[in-house]
Design a protein around this motif. Structure first.
Motif, mmCIF file in Angstrom:
data_model
loop_
_atom_site.group_PDB
_atom_site.id
_atom_site.type_symbol
_atom_site.label_atom_id
_atom_site.label_comp_id
_atom_site.label_asym_id
_atom_site.label_seq_id
_atom_site.Cartn_x
_atom_site.Cartn_y
_atom_site.Cartn_z
ATOM 1 N N SER A 1 -5.913 3.365 -6.507
ATOM 2 C CA SER A 1 -5.692 4.424 -5.519
ATOM 3 C C SER A 1 -6.403 5.676 -6.009
ATOM 4 C CB SER A 1 -4.198 4.696 -5.318
ATOM 5 O OG SER A 1 -3.633 5.293 -6.469
ATOM 6 N N SER B 1 -2.558 12.699 0.289
ATOM 7 C CA SER B 1 -2.023 11.382 -0.047
ATOM 8 C C SER B 1 -2.970 10.679 -1.009
ATOM 9 C CB SER B 1 -1.810 10.564 1.231
ATOM 10 O OG SER B 1 -1.220 9.324 0.935
ATOM 11 N N TYR B 2 -2.907 9.357 -1.015
ATOM 12 C CA TYR B 2 -3.788 8.543 -1.841
ATOM 13 C C TYR B 2 -4.397 7.441 -0.988
ATOM 14 C CZ TYR B 2 -2.267 10.707 -6.202
ATOM 15 O OH TYR B 2 -2.032 11.595 -7.225
ATOM 16 N N SER B 3 -5.665 7.173 -1.230
ATOM 17 C CA SER B 3 -6.371 6.084 -0.557
ATOM 18 C C SER B 3 -6.355 4.868 -1.472
ATOM 19 C CB SER B 3 -7.813 6.498 -0.254
ATOM 20 O OG SER B 3 -8.557 5.425 0.265
ATOM 21 N N VAL B 4 -5.952 3.725 -0.949
ATOM 22 C CA VAL B 4 -5.789 2.510 -1.751
ATOM 23 C C VAL B 4 -6.879 1.509 -1.416
ATOM 24 C CG1 VAL B 4 -4.245 0.585 -2.336
ATOM 25 C CG2 VAL B 4 -3.298 2.860 -1.881
ATOM 26 N N PHE C 1 -13.246 2.763 0.949
ATOM 27 C CA PHE C 1 -12.630 3.230 -0.295
ATOM 28 C C PHE C 1 -13.671 3.827 -1.234
ATOM 29 C CE2 PHE C 1 -11.628 2.462 -4.754
ATOM 30 C CZ PHE C 1 -10.397 3.094 -4.875
ATOM 31 N N GLU D 1 0.827 -1.205 0.000
ATOM 32 C CA GLU D 1 0.000 0.000 0.000
ATOM 33 C C GLU D 1 0.859 1.253 0.000
ATOM 34 O OE1 GLU D 1 -4.099 1.280 2.262
ATOM 35 O OE2 GLU D 1 -2.528 0.312 3.440
ATOM 36 N N SER E 1 1.704 6.417 -7.036
ATOM 37 C CA SER E 1 0.653 7.342 -7.467
ATOM 38 C C SER E 1 1.143 8.779 -7.377
ATOM 39 C CB SER E 1 -0.602 7.159 -6.613
ATOM 40 O OG SER E 1 -1.139 5.862 -6.754
ATOM 41 N N ILE F 1 2.257 1.675 -3.457
ATOM 42 C CA ILE F 1 1.258 2.184 -4.421
ATOM 43 C C ILE F 1 1.039 3.678 -4.211
ATOM 44 C CG2 ILE F 1 -1.156 2.059 -5.107
ATOM 45 C CD1 ILE F 1 -1.045 -0.940 -4.352
ATOM 46 N N GLN F 2 0.945 4.106 -2.947
ATOM 47 C CA GLN F 2 0.776 5.529 -2.658
ATOM 48 C C GLN F 2 1.967 6.333 -3.176
ATOM 49 O OE1 GLN F 2 0.269 5.039 1.570
ATOM 50 N NE2 GLN F 2 -1.967 5.329 1.462
ATOM 51 N N HIS G 1 -5.762 6.118 -10.019
ATOM 52 C CA HIS G 1 -4.628 5.355 -10.557
ATOM 53 C C HIS G 1 -4.896 3.873 -10.324
ATOM 54 C CE1 HIS G 1 -0.215 3.924 -9.793
ATOM 55 N NE2 HIS G 1 -0.580 3.681 -11.042
ATOM 56 N N THR H 1 -5.209 -3.187 -8.430
ATOM 57 C CA THR H 1 -5.836 -2.434 -7.355
ATOM 58 C C THR H 1 -5.836 -0.960 -7.728
ATOM 59 O OG1 THR H 1 -5.944 -2.140 -4.955
ATOM 60 C CG2 THR H 1 -3.755 -2.035 -5.977
#
Length: 856
Positions: free
Chosen positions: A447, A453-456, A213, A101, A108, A104-105, A159, A445
């Protein structure tokens, strides 16, 4: 403690480890008692192979019943192929996922910064971090998007990343998807289906749920609106029902509560984007797009595009609309960026990449190109673009001649090619033929931008290779999917809350707000359904009559009334020459041949098959409005049609039974539509279309059967057939209790104001519904639609039965009746045209003054 070999023989893992992959999810977990795979396998073993097989059948049935489809291009099975979901999920533990995670953040954020930089200061190019050819040779870089500024803190809002486990046991990045990432809806439907069909598989496994999410996703769509409105208008822009993931577009529209629109639903006026509604224009604040970059604006991008909105980019420049994701973000879907991502990460974030990538060599660099060409069979070669579905070359399987051709292509255009290390990704268990077999998998998956930030998404979508040794994982190649579990040591709440904040603001407040394209599709859906049902009933009536009269083995009918009915089919459906003209004698020798053609031939315009096809098309355009029950009925219709086409011998009985089943389902669909769609969602337009079609075809039926003056016996047979085709014979007998007469038949089917199948009732219903439509010109007392339908009613109300039934002795015909019916038909046609002109007449497509083509 591990599972012993003798134990494996007794489990559904029998044969699983034959020719085993070097990297398998079960081997990685070492089959330890504490492994989540071990708990899952225990659950599967307790369920047993027979029950698992039954559960797999149930999942397949549920997905088909719910209309979950994936459009496979050029698929011989048809356009809308059922989505495939394997009963066995894929598992990653929260401890491992936490690191993934973070990766990925980070990725992104890097892609977001790349996107800002490439269309802004271009520091990456100026500092030599990325060679200019990597960007400028890529079709995704759109010069029209240069220097556009956005109000949102982040430009990359959504993303999708494809992951697979690499040779070091870690999850590697395979692909990035940034234009219009697909898969969210399928992932959610996979979870719903698994939970419903096989809840026992969750025993002692704590699976994280995606509800938070999706709540964040809906908040994102509302928050990016540039107008700071409390009630932003969000729309989902789709290319249409032929797109491969159209199901997901309509699914998300229903799930999130935002209108699904096509390009011609929207228009640019005064520097803003507007939704064309029945009443007028309504401003659009946010567009969640599922249309590729270059098709979004035919004025500045692809001039041949009918999928986007002319002038849209200028509205984006003025910051009057938010696009998710921004136009131009396709430049990030470039494998040639992979070799430079480590340096990009250091340049922007002063960090190392958390997630490993496939080792890649961009052939635009001499040293790297030479390295690749010296050992080409060891690599997988891709073009840097994917916009034209470019081929991927697994070079180890190419012949010497193919390798030579590829080498020449690379040397001719080195900037367009990337070579990647050949890696065998991990396999995971798939339930096939009552046992588990290993299949290569790729996980996707998502994001989304959230504050700083980014939520995954906890999980996502897993795609599975079709065969045990298959290297390529793709839905287009027939792969299946899996539910993707992120499992935790903490107990999870399985009661999920998908209640959207502010979602009520996006609902249509009245019929005035219905998108005009949606209204048009509803109108034509009603017309096509009415035509299909009417035709089916009439053909069934004729088939039944064929069984009642003399009809010998040479297929010759000696019934004069049957000959009239055959000819009426051609006249009512306009499928000339049919049973008329020069073709009459030949067709009457074998009428079943013509009836079969009308039933099955999609090319016979006006026939049942072609009407059914038109209804199918309009249905798919509106599937975000229909309920699951409607889809199930619709799917039942398709299955009956497919079953009929598989028949080897066609008889009267075969066709008659088919129409019995189809008519029942069509009536059920018609009834369910009233339960599934609100009047303010456009139900009025559906009923107006339905009633206009039924009224028009009723008139044609009258003209085909009762204009000629037949002898008493023949007229009786014709009138009885007319009433049967109208499902009105019992009503007639109850109402008149007398010998059949044309006067009483017309009183019932033409003039009765209370009988729902009479022409008078139908046109009164049309008037009632048209009166509820918005009047777009308030200065006019009545719309043209209202005037036309009022004239129809006046003509019927003022007619004299005695007068219109007069027989013209020269022609032996009821000419006055024919003239009246002809006038009514013309007026109904004018009513239909005026409805279209008033409510569906979209503005002419805007075009560039100078040809401008996106490079190939």
């Amino acid at each position: 403690m591990t599972i012993e070999e003798n134990q494996i023989e007794k489990t559904i893992l029998h044969d699983y480890f034959l020719n085993k992959s070097k990297y398998d999810e079960l081997l990685i977990s070492k089959m330890e008692d504490t492994s989540d795979w071990k708990v899952l396998l225990d659950n599967l073993q307790k369920i047993g192979p027979k029950k698992l097989a039954s559960k797999q059948v149930d999942i397949d049935w549920l997905l088909a019943e719910n209309g979950v489809t994936y459009n496979v291009y050029n698929d011989p099975k048809g356009l809308n192929r059922p989505w495939n979901l394997n009963v066995v999920p894929f598992i990653i533990h929260q401890k491992e996922w936490s690191e993934i995670e973070k990766g990925i953040q980070q990725r992104s954020e890097i892609l977001n910064l790349i996107l800002k930089d490439l269309y802004g200061k271009r520091e990456l190019l100026k500092n030599g971090i990325i060679p200019p050819e990597v960007i400028y040779a890529h079709r995704g870089f759109l010069r029209s998007c240069d220097q556009i500024e956005y109000k949102t803190a982040k430009q990359l809002l959504v993303h999708a990343v494809d992951l697979a486990r690499g040779p070091d046991g870690r999850m590697w990045v395979v692909n990035d998807r940034t234009q219009a990432p697909s898969g969210m809806g399928y992932a959610l439907e996979n979870r719903f289906s698994t939970t419903k069909i096989i809840p026992e598989i969750y025993k002692h496994v704590n699976v994280r749920q995606p509800s938070t999410f999706f709540n964040d996703f809906n908040k994102l769509l509302l928050s990016v609106a540039p107008s700071n409105s409390e009630n932003p208008m969000v729309v989902i822009l789709t290319p249409g029902p032929h797109n491969e993931t159209y199901f997901e577009h309509s699914y998300l529209s229903s799930f999130l509560g935002h209108p699904l629109v096509k390009g011609n639903d929207l228009v640019v006026r005064h520097g803003k984007v507007w939704l064309k509604s029945l009443k007028g224009l309504k401003q659009v604040d946010v567009i969640l797009r599922r249309v590729d970059d270059s098709f979004m604006d035919p004025l500045e991008l692809r001039e041949d595009s009918y999928l986007g909105v002319a002038g849209l980019l200028e509205v984006v420049r003025l910051q009057n609309v938010a696009i998710v994701n921004p136009i131009g973000s396709g430049v990030l879907e470039n494998p040639a960026l992979i070799p430079f991502m480590e340096n990009i990460c250091k340049f922007f974030l002063k960090e190392k990449l958390i997630l490993p990538q496939i080792a890649s060599w961009w052939c635009g660099q001499e040293k790297e190109r030479k390295h690749v060409l010296e050992d080409l069979p060891s690599y997988v070669v891709k073009r840097i673009d994917r916009s034209h579905r470019e081929h991927i070359y697994f070079c180890e399987f190419l012949s010497k001649e193919e390798l030579k051709e590829l080498k020449e292509e690379i040397l001719e255009n080195p900037n367009r090619f990337v070579a990647q290390e050949k890696i065998s990704f991990s396999t995971a268990p798939n339930f096939i033929d009552d046992k588990l077999e290993p299949r290569k998998i790729v996980c996707r998956t998502f994001s989304i931008a959230k504050q700083d930030s980014y939520s995954v998404m906890p999980g996502g979508l897993v795609r599975v290779a079709t065969e045990r040794e298959e290297l390529f994982v793709s839905n287009q190649r027939g792969g299946t999917s899996k539910d993707f579990w992120i499992v935790s040591d903490k107990k999870q709440n399985y009661l999920q809350n998908y209640s959207w904040n502010k979602s009520v603001s996006n609902q249509a407040e009245s019929i005035n707000d219905v998108p005009s394209n949606t209204a048009e599709n509803l109108y034509w859906s009603g017309r096509y359904l009415g035509r299909t049902l009417f035709t089916a009933r009439y053909l069934r009536m004729v088939l039944n009559q064929m069984t009642h009269v003399q009809y010998n083995d040479e297929r010759k009918s000696e019934s004069e009334s049957l000959k009239i009915l055959f000819q009426s089919i051609t006249n009512i459906t306009s499928t000339f020459p049919g049973f008329t003209g020069e073709n009459e004698e030949e067709a009457l020798k074998n009428p079943l041949k013509e009836l079969k053609s009308l039933t099955l031939d999609n090319q016979r315009i006006g026939g049942f098959a072609q009407s059914m096809q038109s209804f199918n098309n309009s249905y798919y355009s509106l599937r975000n409005l229909w309920s699951k029950d409607m889809w199930r009925v619709f799917d039942g219709i398709q299955k009956q049609l497919t079953k009929l086409k598989e028949e080897k011998v066609y008889t009267i009985s075969t066709l008659s039974k088919f129409f019995d089943k189809i008519i029942t389902r069509l009536i059920a669909f018609m009834a369910l539509s009233e339960e599934s769609i609100l009047v303010r969602q456009g139900l009025l337009l559906y009923f107006i279309g339905l009633q206009i079609e039924q009224a028009s075809m009723t008139i044609e039926k009258f003209r085909s059967l009762i204009i000629v003056n037949y002898n008493e016996e023949l007229e009786y047979e014709v009138l009885e057939s007319l009433l049967n085709s109208h499902e009105s014979l019992n009503i007639y007998r109850y109402s008149y209790k007398s010998y059949l007469s044309i006067e009483n038949v017309l009183k019932l089917l033409l003039l009765d104001k209370e009988y729902s199948r009479s022409l008078m009732y139908q046109v009164k219903r049309i008037k009632k519904d048209i009166d509820k439509l918005p009047n777009t010109n308030t200065s006019v007392e009545m719309t043209i639609c209202q005037k036309n339908i009022n004239t129809v009613i006046q003509k019927i109300e003022s007619l004299s039965l005695e007068e219109i039934l007069e027989i013209d002795e020269a022609s032996n015909m009821r000419k006055k009746l024919d003239n009246l019916l002809s006038d009514l038909s013309d007026l109904l046609h004018l009513t239909s045209l005026s409805v279209s002109d008033t409510y569906f007449n979209h503005s002419q497509q805007q075009k560039q003054l100078v040809d401008r083509k996106i490079s190939n």
